[in-house]
Design a protein around this motif. Sequence first.
Motif, PDB file in Angstrom:
ATOM      1  N   SER A   1      25.053  72.881  49.037  1.00  0.00           N
ATOM      2  CA  SER A   1      26.287  72.541  48.260  1.00  0.00           C
ATOM      3  C   SER A   1      25.932  71.629  47.050  1.00  0.00           C
ATOM      4  CB  SER A   1      27.581  72.209  49.105  1.00  0.00           C
ATOM      5  OG  SER A   1      28.701  72.380  48.027  1.00  0.00           O
ATOM      6  N   LEU A   2      26.839  70.561  46.693  1.00  0.00           N
ATOM      7  CA  LEU A   2      26.466  69.578  45.931  1.00  0.00           C
ATOM      8  C   LEU A   2      24.964  69.269  45.974  1.00  0.00           C
ATOM      9  CD1 LEU A   2      27.066  67.550  43.592  1.00  0.00           C
ATOM     10  CD2 LEU A   2      28.229  66.239  45.262  1.00  0.00           C
ATOM     11  N   GLY A   3      24.688  68.566  47.238  1.00  0.00           N
ATOM     12  CA  GLY A   3      23.222  68.371  47.542  1.00  0.00           C
ATOM     13  C   GLY A   3      22.246  69.719  47.148  1.00  0.00           C
ATOM     14  N   GLY A   4      22.605  70.657  47.153  1.00  0.00           N
ATOM     15  CA  GLY A   4      21.659  71.921  46.886  1.00  0.00           C
ATOM     16  C   GLY A   4      21.336  71.677  45.366  1.00  0.00           C
ATOM     17  N   GLY A   5      22.517  71.400  44.526  1.00  0.00           N
ATOM     18  CA  GLY A   5      22.443  71.408  43.469  1.00  0.00           C
ATOM     19  C   GLY A   5      21.741  70.208  42.810  1.00  0.00           C
ATOM     20  N   LEU A   6      21.904  69.074  43.414  1.00  0.00           N
ATOM     21  CA  LEU A   6      21.134  67.979  43.043  1.00  0.00           C
ATOM     22  C   LEU A   6      19.512  68.108  43.410  1.00  0.00           C
ATOM     23  CD1 LEU A   6      21.103  64.975  41.988  1.00  0.00           C
ATOM     24  CD2 LEU A   6      21.696  64.184  44.218  1.00  0.00           C
ATOM     25  N   ALA A   7      19.168  68.765  44.691  1.00  0.00           N
ATOM     26  CA  ALA A   7      17.804  68.885  44.788  1.00  0.00           C
ATOM     27  C   ALA A   7      17.092  69.691  43.886  1.00  0.00           C
ATOM     28  CB  ALA A   7      17.675  69.658  46.332  1.00  0.00           C
ATOM     29  N   LEU A   8      17.864  70.650  43.273  1.00  0.00           N
ATOM     30  CA  LEU A   8      16.969  71.606  42.305  1.00  0.00           C
ATOM     31  C   LEU A   8      16.945  70.640  41.257  1.00  0.00           C
ATOM     32  CD1 LEU A   8      19.415  74.763  43.013  1.00  0.00           C
ATOM     33  CD2 LEU A   8      16.971  74.479  43.176  1.00  0.00           C
ATOM     34  N   THR A   9      17.752  69.794  40.825  1.00  0.00           N
ATOM     35  CA  THR A   9      17.793  68.929  39.680  1.00  0.00           C
ATOM     36  C   THR A   9      16.527  67.962  39.707  1.00  0.00           C
ATOM     37  OG1 THR A   9      19.848  69.263  39.129  1.00  0.00           O
ATOM     38  CG2 THR A   9      18.809  67.348  37.936  1.00  0.00           C
ATOM     39  N   ILE A  10      16.455  67.281  41.107  1.00  0.00           N
ATOM     40  CA  ILE A  10      15.319  66.347  41.236  1.00  0.00           C
ATOM     41  C   ILE A  10      14.299  66.971  41.145  1.00  0.00           C
ATOM     42  CG2 ILE A  10      14.514  64.892  42.939  1.00  0.00           C
ATOM     43  CD1 ILE A  10      17.391  63.919  43.695  1.00  0.00           C
TER      44      ILE A  10
ATOM     45  N   GLY B   1      14.833  74.026  47.895  1.00  0.00           N
ATOM     46  CA  GLY B   1      15.700  74.936  48.417  1.00  0.00           C
ATOM     47  C   GLY B   1      17.232  74.515  48.312  1.00  0.00           C
ATOM     48  N   GLY B   2      17.906  75.379  47.363  1.00  0.00           N
ATOM     49  CA  GLY B   2      19.147  75.406  47.147  1.00  0.00           C
ATOM     50  C   GLY B   2      20.004  76.207  48.264  1.00  0.00           C
ATOM     51  N   HIS B   3      21.003  75.611  49.111  1.00  0.00           N
ATOM     52  CA  HIS B   3      21.385  76.335  50.119  1.00  0.00           C
ATOM     53  C   HIS B   3      23.074  76.310  49.787  1.00  0.00           C
ATOM     54  CE1 HIS B   3      17.507  76.000  51.781  1.00  0.00           C
ATOM     55  NE2 HIS B   3      17.748  74.845  52.294  1.00  0.00           N
ATOM     56  N   SER B   4      23.536  77.505  48.908  1.00  0.00           N
ATOM     57  CA  SER B   4      24.780  77.474  48.458  1.00  0.00           C
ATOM     58  C   SER B   4      24.836  76.567  47.456  1.00  0.00           C
ATOM     59  CB  SER B   4      25.770  77.496  49.721  1.00  0.00           C
ATOM     60  OG  SER B   4      25.589  78.031  50.920  1.00  0.00           O
ATOM     61  N   PRO B   5      24.068  76.131  46.602  1.00  0.00           N
ATOM     62  CA  PRO B   5      24.026  75.253  45.783  1.00  0.00           C
ATOM     63  C   PRO B   5      25.074  75.267  44.553  1.00  0.00           C
ATOM     64  CG  PRO B   5      22.207  76.683  45.025  1.00  0.00           C
ATOM     65  CD  PRO B   5      22.882  77.052  46.272  1.00  0.00           C
ATOM     66  N   ALA B   6      25.279  74.046  44.176  1.00  0.00           N
ATOM     67  CA  ALA B   6      26.258  73.702  42.929  1.00  0.00           C
ATOM     68  C   ALA B   6      25.435  73.919  41.831  1.00  0.00           C
ATOM     69  CB  ALA B   6      27.135  72.483  42.764  1.00  0.00           C
ATOM     70  N   VAL B   7      25.343  75.055  40.990  1.00  0.00           N
ATOM     71  CA  VAL B   7      24.211  75.082  39.851  1.00  0.00           C
ATOM     72  C   VAL B   7      24.849  74.904  38.450  1.00  0.00           C
ATOM     73  CG1 VAL B   7      22.425  76.450  38.736  1.00  0.00           C
ATOM     74  CG2 VAL B   7      22.886  76.599  41.318  1.00  0.00           C
ATOM     75  N   ARG B   8      24.054  73.852  37.623  1.00  0.00           N
ATOM     76  CA  ARG B   8      24.699  73.455  36.355  1.00  0.00           C
ATOM     77  C   ARG B   8      23.536  73.985  35.531  1.00  0.00           C
ATOM     78  NH1 ARG B   8      27.474  67.504  36.338  1.00  0.00           N
ATOM     79  NH2 ARG B   8      29.432  68.024  37.645  1.00  0.00           N
ATOM     80  N   ASP B   9      23.836  74.882  34.369  1.00  0.00           N
ATOM     81  CA  ASP B   9      22.915  75.072  33.335  1.00  0.00           C
ATOM     82  C   ASP B   9      21.609  75.755  33.891  1.00  0.00           C
ATOM     83  OD1 ASP B   9      21.649  75.447  30.949  1.00  0.00           O
ATOM     84  OD2 ASP B   9      21.539  73.497  30.341  1.00  0.00           O
ATOM     85  N   PRO B  10      21.817  76.950  34.571  1.00  0.00           N
ATOM     86  CA  PRO B  10      20.502  77.738  35.248  1.00  0.00           C
ATOM     87  C   PRO B  10      19.208  78.008  34.211  1.00  0.00           C
ATOM     88  CG  PRO B  10      22.836  78.886  35.501  1.00  0.00           C
ATOM     89  CD  PRO B  10      23.067  77.778  34.531  1.00  0.00           C
ATOM     90  N   ALA B  11      19.691  78.039  32.887  1.00  0.00           N
ATOM     91  CA  ALA B  11      18.512  78.410  31.909  1.00  0.00           C
ATOM     92  C   ALA B  11      17.710  77.396  31.901  1.00  0.00           C
ATOM     93  CB  ALA B  11      19.170  78.740  30.586  1.00  0.00           C
ATOM     94  N   ALA B  12      18.244  75.986  31.723  1.00  0.00           N
ATOM     95  CA  ALA B  12      17.380  74.825  31.484  1.00  0.00           C
ATOM     96  C   ALA B  12      16.577  74.443  32.690  1.00  0.00           C
ATOM     97  CB  ALA B  12      18.163  73.638  31.103  1.00  0.00           C
ATOM     98  N   LEU B  13      17.663  74.713  34.056  1.00  0.00           N
ATOM     99  CA  LEU B  13      17.086  74.438  35.176  1.00  0.00           C
ATOM    100  C   LEU B  13      15.603  75.244  35.470  1.00  0.00           C
ATOM    101  CD1 LEU B  13      17.455  72.683  37.719  1.00  0.00           C
ATOM    102  CD2 LEU B  13      19.061  74.387  38.596  1.00  0.00           C
ATOM    103  N   ALA B  14      16.009  76.469  35.306  1.00  0.00           N
ATOM    104  CA  ALA B  14      14.841  77.393  35.343  1.00  0.00           C
ATOM    105  C   ALA B  14      13.704  77.053  34.848  1.00  0.00           C
ATOM    106  CB  ALA B  14      15.316  78.990  34.991  1.00  0.00           C
ATOM    107  N   ALA B  15      13.668  76.710  33.526  1.00  0.00           N
ATOM    108  CA  ALA B  15      12.750  76.251  32.747  1.00  0.00           C
ATOM    109  C   ALA B  15      11.810  75.262  33.250  1.00  0.00           C
ATOM    110  CB  ALA B  15      13.240  76.069  31.205  1.00  0.00           C
ATOM    111  N   HIS B  16      12.450  74.090  33.775  1.00  0.00           N
ATOM    112  CA  HIS B  16      11.774  73.184  34.333  1.00  0.00           C
ATOM    113  C   HIS B  16      11.310  73.286  35.629  1.00  0.00           C
ATOM    114  CE1 HIS B  16      12.954  70.081  31.357  1.00  0.00           C
ATOM    115  NE2 HIS B  16      14.180  70.645  31.531  1.00  0.00           N
TER     116      HIS B  16
END
Length: 296
Positions: A191-200, A212-227
Amino acid sequence: MRRVRSARGAIAAVSMVALLMTASCASTPGSVTDASSPPPPPVVASPPPSAAPSATGAASATPGCTAPGVVEHVTFDQSSQGALGDFQVYLPPCYAAAPGSRYPVVYLLHGSGHDDAYWLEVGIVGAADDAIGHGKVAPMILVMPDGGPTFGTGRGGETFATFLTSELIPRVDASYRSIATRSGRAIGGISLGGGLALTIAAGAPTLFTAVGGHSPAVRDPAALAAHLTAGGLRVWLDVGAGDSLRDGSISLEKELRGLGGDVHLEVPEGTHVDSYWTAHLAEYLHFYDQSFRASR
Protein backbone atom coordinates in the motif's frame (compact mmCIF):
# COMPACT_ATOMS: atom_id res chain seq x y z
CA MET A 1 12.67 2.32 24.32
CA ARG A 2 9.36 1.10 23.08
CA ARG A 3 7.80 -2.08 24.29
CA VAL A 4 8.48 -5.34 22.41
CA ARG A 5 5.50 -6.30 20.38
CA SER A 6 4.52 -9.90 19.75
CA ALA A 7 5.27 -11.15 16.26
CA ARG A 8 1.71 -12.37 16.15
CA GLY A 9 0.08 -9.72 18.31
CA ALA A 10 -2.72 -7.54 17.14
CA ILE A 11 -1.85 -4.03 16.11
CA ALA A 12 -4.05 -1.04 15.78
CA ALA A 13 -4.79 -0.13 12.20
CA VAL A 14 -5.64 3.49 11.70
CA SER A 15 -6.76 4.58 8.30
CA MET A 16 -6.57 2.93 5.02
CA VAL A 17 -4.27 4.04 2.31
CA ALA A 18 -3.75 7.15 0.62
CA LEU A 19 -0.68 6.58 1.22
CA LEU A 20 14.37 -11.89 14.06
CA MET A 21 20.48 -14.45 16.37
CA THR A 22 21.43 -15.32 18.46
CA ALA A 23 18.63 -17.75 19.08
CA SER A 24 19.45 -21.40 18.52
CA CYS A 25 18.20 -23.56 15.69
CA ALA A 26 15.62 -25.03 18.02
CA SER A 27 13.81 -21.75 18.55
CA THR A 28 10.06 -21.52 18.62
CA PRO A 29 8.48 -20.56 15.29
CA GLY A 30 8.25 -16.82 14.95
CA SER A 31 9.74 -16.18 18.40
CA VAL A 32 10.65 -12.60 19.21
CA THR A 33 13.63 -11.38 21.19
CA ASP A 34 14.59 -7.89 22.26
CA ALA A 35 17.97 -7.17 20.72
CA SER A 36 20.28 -4.83 22.55
CA SER A 37 22.04 -3.59 19.46
CA PRO A 38 25.59 -2.22 19.27
CA PRO A 39 26.04 1.48 18.55
CA PRO A 40 25.05 2.28 14.98
CA PRO A 41 27.80 2.58 12.37
CA PRO A 42 28.66 5.97 10.92
CA VAL A 43 25.97 7.48 8.77
CA VAL A 44 26.85 7.46 5.09
CA ALA A 45 24.98 8.67 2.09
CA SER A 46 24.94 5.17 0.64
CA PRO A 47 27.04 2.08 1.42
CA PRO A 48 29.60 1.64 -1.38
CA PRO A 49 28.89 -1.66 -3.15
CA SER A 50 32.55 -2.25 -3.97
CA ALA A 51 33.52 -2.28 -0.29
CA ALA A 52 30.93 -4.88 0.70
CA PRO A 53 31.22 -8.68 0.91
CA SER A 54 30.81 -10.54 -2.35
CA ALA A 55 27.59 -12.28 -3.23
CA THR A 56 29.61 -15.45 -3.84
CA GLY A 57 29.14 -16.28 -0.16
CA ALA A 58 25.39 -16.45 -0.61
CA ALA A 59 23.77 -19.13 1.49
CA SER A 60 21.72 -22.07 0.32
CA ALA A 61 19.41 -24.02 2.59
CA THR A 62 21.32 -25.63 5.46
CA PRO A 63 21.28 -29.45 4.93
CA GLY A 64 19.15 -31.18 7.52
CA CYS A 65 17.85 -27.91 8.91
CA THR A 66 14.28 -28.20 10.09
CA ALA A 67 14.18 -25.32 12.57
CA PRO A 68 12.09 -22.22 11.87
CA GLY A 69 13.40 -18.73 11.33
CA VAL A 70 13.82 -16.32 14.24
CA VAL A 71 12.50 -12.80 14.63
CA GLU A 72 14.26 -10.05 16.56
CA HIS A 73 12.81 -6.72 17.56
CA VAL A 74 15.62 -4.16 17.42
CA THR A 75 15.57 -0.69 18.96
CA PHE A 76 17.33 2.07 17.09
CA ASP A 77 16.75 5.04 19.39
CA GLN A 78 19.78 6.92 18.08
CA SER A 79 18.37 7.07 14.58
CA SER A 80 16.90 10.21 13.07
CA GLN A 81 13.47 8.62 13.39
CA GLY A 82 13.49 8.69 17.18
CA ALA A 83 10.74 6.52 18.64
CA LEU A 84 10.03 5.18 15.16
CA GLY A 85 13.57 3.89 14.59
CA ASP A 86 12.76 0.34 15.70
CA PHE A 87 12.68 -2.54 13.24
CA GLN A 88 11.88 -6.25 13.09
CA VAL A 89 14.39 -8.70 11.56
CA TYR A 90 13.57 -12.19 10.32
CA LEU A 91 16.68 -14.40 10.31
CA PRO A 92 16.25 -17.56 8.18
CA PRO A 93 16.21 -21.13 9.52
CA CYS A 94 19.50 -22.14 11.16
CA TYR A 95 21.11 -18.73 10.53
CA ALA A 96 23.21 -19.20 13.71
CA ALA A 97 24.36 -22.66 12.56
CA ALA A 98 25.94 -21.34 9.34
CA PRO A 99 28.38 -18.60 10.49
CA GLY A 100 30.20 -18.63 7.16
CA SER A 101 27.13 -17.81 5.12
CA ARG A 102 25.79 -14.46 4.00
CA TYR A 103 22.24 -13.71 3.02
CA PRO A 104 20.41 -11.32 0.72
CA VAL A 105 18.14 -8.82 2.44
CA VAL A 106 14.66 -7.57 1.60
CA TYR A 107 13.45 -4.37 3.25
CA LEU A 108 9.68 -4.57 3.66
CA LEU A 109 7.62 -1.45 4.33
CA HIS A 110 4.21 -1.57 5.99
CA GLY A 111 1.04 0.19 4.96
CA SER A 112 -0.57 3.38 6.20
CA GLY A 113 -1.54 3.41 9.88
CA HIS A 114 0.62 0.37 10.72
CA ASP A 115 4.12 -0.28 12.10
CA ASP A 116 7.06 -2.70 11.98
CA ALA A 117 4.92 -5.62 13.20
CA TYR A 118 2.53 -5.46 10.25
CA TRP A 119 4.32 -7.88 7.92
CA LEU A 120 4.49 -10.31 10.84
CA GLU A 121 0.75 -9.96 11.29
CA VAL A 122 -0.05 -10.78 7.66
CA GLY A 123 2.03 -13.98 7.96
CA ILE A 124 5.47 -13.34 6.45
CA VAL A 125 7.27 -15.55 9.01
CA GLY A 126 5.21 -18.64 8.23
CA ALA A 127 5.44 -17.96 4.51
CA ALA A 128 9.23 -17.54 4.63
CA ASP A 129 9.72 -20.60 6.83
CA ASP A 130 7.65 -22.68 4.42
CA ALA A 131 9.31 -21.38 1.25
CA ILE A 132 12.84 -21.71 2.62
CA GLY A 133 12.19 -25.01 4.40
CA HIS A 134 10.83 -26.61 1.24
CA GLY A 135 13.58 -25.22 -0.97
CA LYS A 136 11.24 -22.96 -2.92
CA VAL A 137 13.48 -19.95 -2.26
CA ALA A 138 17.00 -19.55 -0.88
CA PRO A 139 17.39 -18.29 2.70
CA MET A 140 17.08 -14.54 3.07
CA ILE A 141 16.91 -11.88 5.78
CA LEU A 142 13.80 -9.75 6.00
CA VAL A 143 13.95 -6.30 7.61
CA MET A 144 10.71 -4.57 8.56
CA PRO A 145 11.18 -0.99 9.80
CA ASP A 146 8.68 1.22 11.60
CA GLY A 147 7.81 4.22 9.48
CA GLY A 148 4.99 5.46 11.65
CA PRO A 149 1.44 5.90 10.39
CA THR A 150 2.49 7.88 7.32
CA PHE A 151 6.30 7.56 7.05
CA GLY A 152 6.63 11.18 8.11
CA THR A 153 9.86 13.10 8.64
CA GLY A 154 12.02 12.41 11.70
CA ARG A 155 14.38 14.51 13.81
CA GLY A 156 15.69 17.53 12.01
CA GLY A 157 13.28 16.93 9.16
CA GLU A 158 15.10 13.78 7.99
CA THR A 159 12.94 11.86 5.54
CA PHE A 160 12.22 8.17 5.94
CA ALA A 161 13.92 7.50 2.61
CA THR A 162 17.16 9.05 3.87
CA PHE A 163 16.84 7.16 7.15
CA LEU A 164 16.50 3.85 5.31
CA THR A 165 19.32 4.38 2.82
CA SER A 166 21.81 6.22 5.06
CA GLU A 167 21.10 4.81 8.53
CA LEU A 168 19.13 1.58 8.48
CA ILE A 169 20.95 -0.23 5.67
CA PRO A 170 24.43 0.45 7.16
CA ARG A 171 23.11 -0.64 10.57
CA VAL A 172 21.78 -3.93 9.20
CA ASP A 173 24.93 -4.62 7.16
CA ALA A 174 27.09 -4.02 10.27
CA SER A 175 24.91 -6.17 12.55
CA TYR A 176 23.95 -9.15 10.38
CA ARG A 177 25.64 -11.38 7.80
CA SER A 178 24.06 -9.68 4.86
CA ILE A 179 25.22 -9.59 1.27
CA ALA A 180 25.89 -5.88 1.42
CA THR A 181 25.80 -5.17 -2.28
CA ARG A 182 23.13 -4.14 -4.74
CA SER A 183 22.87 -7.76 -5.97
CA GLY A 184 21.84 -8.88 -2.49
CA ARG A 185 19.40 -6.14 -1.60
CA ALA A 186 15.76 -5.52 -2.51
CA ILE A 187 12.92 -3.39 -1.20
CA GLY A 188 9.17 -3.74 -1.27
CA GLY A 189 6.06 -2.63 0.48
CA ILE A 190 2.33 -2.83 0.91
CA SER A 191 0.00 0.00 0.00
CA LEU A 192 1.51 3.34 1.09
CA GLY A 193 4.71 1.43 1.86
CA GLY A 194 4.60 -0.06 -1.64
CA GLY A 195 4.47 3.36 -3.24
CA LEU A 196 7.29 4.56 -1.02
CA ALA A 197 9.40 1.47 -1.79
CA LEU A 198 9.07 2.22 -5.51
CA THR A 199 10.07 5.83 -4.92
CA ILE A 200 13.05 4.93 -2.72
CA ALA A 201 14.31 2.35 -5.24
CA ALA A 202 13.91 4.81 -8.09
CA GLY A 203 15.99 7.36 -6.18
CA ALA A 204 18.70 4.90 -5.08
CA PRO A 205 19.08 2.33 -7.89
CA THR A 206 22.70 1.55 -6.90
CA LEU A 207 21.43 0.16 -3.60
CA PHE A 208 18.70 -2.21 -4.81
CA THR A 209 18.42 -4.82 -7.53
CA ALA A 210 14.64 -5.14 -7.33
CA VAL A 211 11.53 -3.51 -5.93
CA GLY A 212 8.06 -4.82 -5.23
CA GLY A 213 4.90 -2.75 -5.11
CA HIS A 214 2.15 -4.76 -3.46
CA SER A 215 -1.11 -2.84 -3.99
CA PRO A 216 1.04 0.30 -4.07
CA ALA A 217 -0.10 3.88 -3.84
CA VAL A 218 1.48 5.15 -7.07
CA ARG A 219 2.15 8.80 -7.79
CA ASP A 220 3.34 10.18 -11.14
CA PRO A 221 3.75 6.85 -13.00
CA ALA A 222 5.63 8.41 -15.93
CA ALA A 223 8.38 9.98 -13.82
CA LEU A 224 8.60 6.94 -11.57
CA ALA A 225 8.91 4.59 -14.56
CA ALA A 226 11.67 6.71 -16.09
CA HIS A 227 13.81 6.50 -12.95
CA LEU A 228 13.16 2.80 -12.34
CA THR A 229 14.04 1.91 -15.92
CA ALA A 230 17.15 4.09 -15.97
CA GLY A 231 18.27 2.39 -12.76
CA GLY A 232 17.87 -1.08 -14.27
CA LEU A 233 15.65 -2.35 -11.48
CA ARG A 234 13.45 -5.43 -11.71
CA VAL A 235 9.93 -4.38 -10.78
CA TRP A 236 7.03 -6.43 -9.43
CA LEU A 237 3.56 -4.94 -9.25
CA ASP A 238 0.41 -6.60 -8.00
CA VAL A 239 -2.96 -5.25 -7.03
CA GLY A 240 -6.38 -6.75 -6.50
CA ALA A 241 -8.87 -6.40 -9.33
CA GLY A 242 -11.29 -4.77 -6.90
CA ASP A 243 -8.73 -2.43 -5.35
CA SER A 244 -9.28 1.32 -5.75
CA LEU A 245 -5.50 1.68 -6.30
CA ARG A 246 -5.52 -0.66 -9.29
CA ASP A 247 -5.23 2.02 -11.97
CA GLY A 248 -1.96 3.36 -10.56
CA SER A 249 -0.21 0.01 -10.91
CA ILE A 250 -1.64 -0.54 -14.38
CA SER A 251 -0.44 2.90 -15.50
CA LEU A 252 3.02 2.36 -14.04
CA GLU A 253 3.32 -1.03 -15.74
CA LYS A 254 2.35 0.53 -19.07
CA GLU A 255 4.93 3.29 -18.67
CA LEU A 256 7.63 0.80 -17.71
CA ARG A 257 6.81 -1.45 -20.67
CA GLY A 258 7.00 1.52 -22.99
CA LEU A 259 10.49 2.31 -21.76
CA GLY A 260 11.67 -1.30 -21.97
CA GLY A 261 11.66 -1.76 -18.22
CA ASP A 262 11.83 -5.14 -16.51
CA VAL A 263 8.36 -5.31 -14.99
CA HIS A 264 5.81 -7.94 -14.04
CA LEU A 265 2.21 -7.08 -13.18
CA GLU A 266 -0.39 -9.31 -11.53
CA VAL A 267 -4.03 -8.29 -11.10
CA PRO A 268 -5.71 -11.22 -9.31
CA GLU A 269 -9.07 -11.19 -7.63
CA GLY A 270 -9.08 -9.28 -4.38
CA THR A 271 -9.36 -5.92 -2.68
CA HIS A 272 -7.26 -3.76 -0.35
CA VAL A 273 -7.38 -6.05 2.71
CA ASP A 274 -4.92 -8.04 4.83
CA SER A 275 -6.13 -11.39 3.51
CA TYR A 276 -5.17 -10.37 -0.03
CA TRP A 277 -1.49 -9.83 0.87
CA THR A 278 -1.40 -12.93 3.06
CA ALA A 279 -2.57 -14.99 0.10
CA HIS A 280 0.26 -13.72 -2.11
CA LEU A 281 3.27 -13.74 0.22
CA ALA A 282 4.79 -16.83 -1.44
CA GLU A 283 4.72 -15.03 -4.79
CA TYR A 284 6.47 -12.00 -3.33
CA LEU A 285 9.23 -14.12 -1.80
CA HIS A 286 9.67 -15.96 -5.12
CA PHE A 287 10.09 -12.66 -6.95
CA TYR A 288 12.75 -11.39 -4.54
CA ASP A 289 14.58 -14.72 -4.62
CA GLN A 290 14.59 -14.82 -8.43
CA SER A 291 15.83 -11.24 -8.54
CA PHE A 292 18.78 -12.09 -6.30
CA ARG A 293 19.61 -15.12 -8.44
CA ALA A 294 19.45 -13.04 -11.62
CA SER A 295 21.84 -10.47 -10.15
CA ARG A 296 24.64 -12.91 -9.30
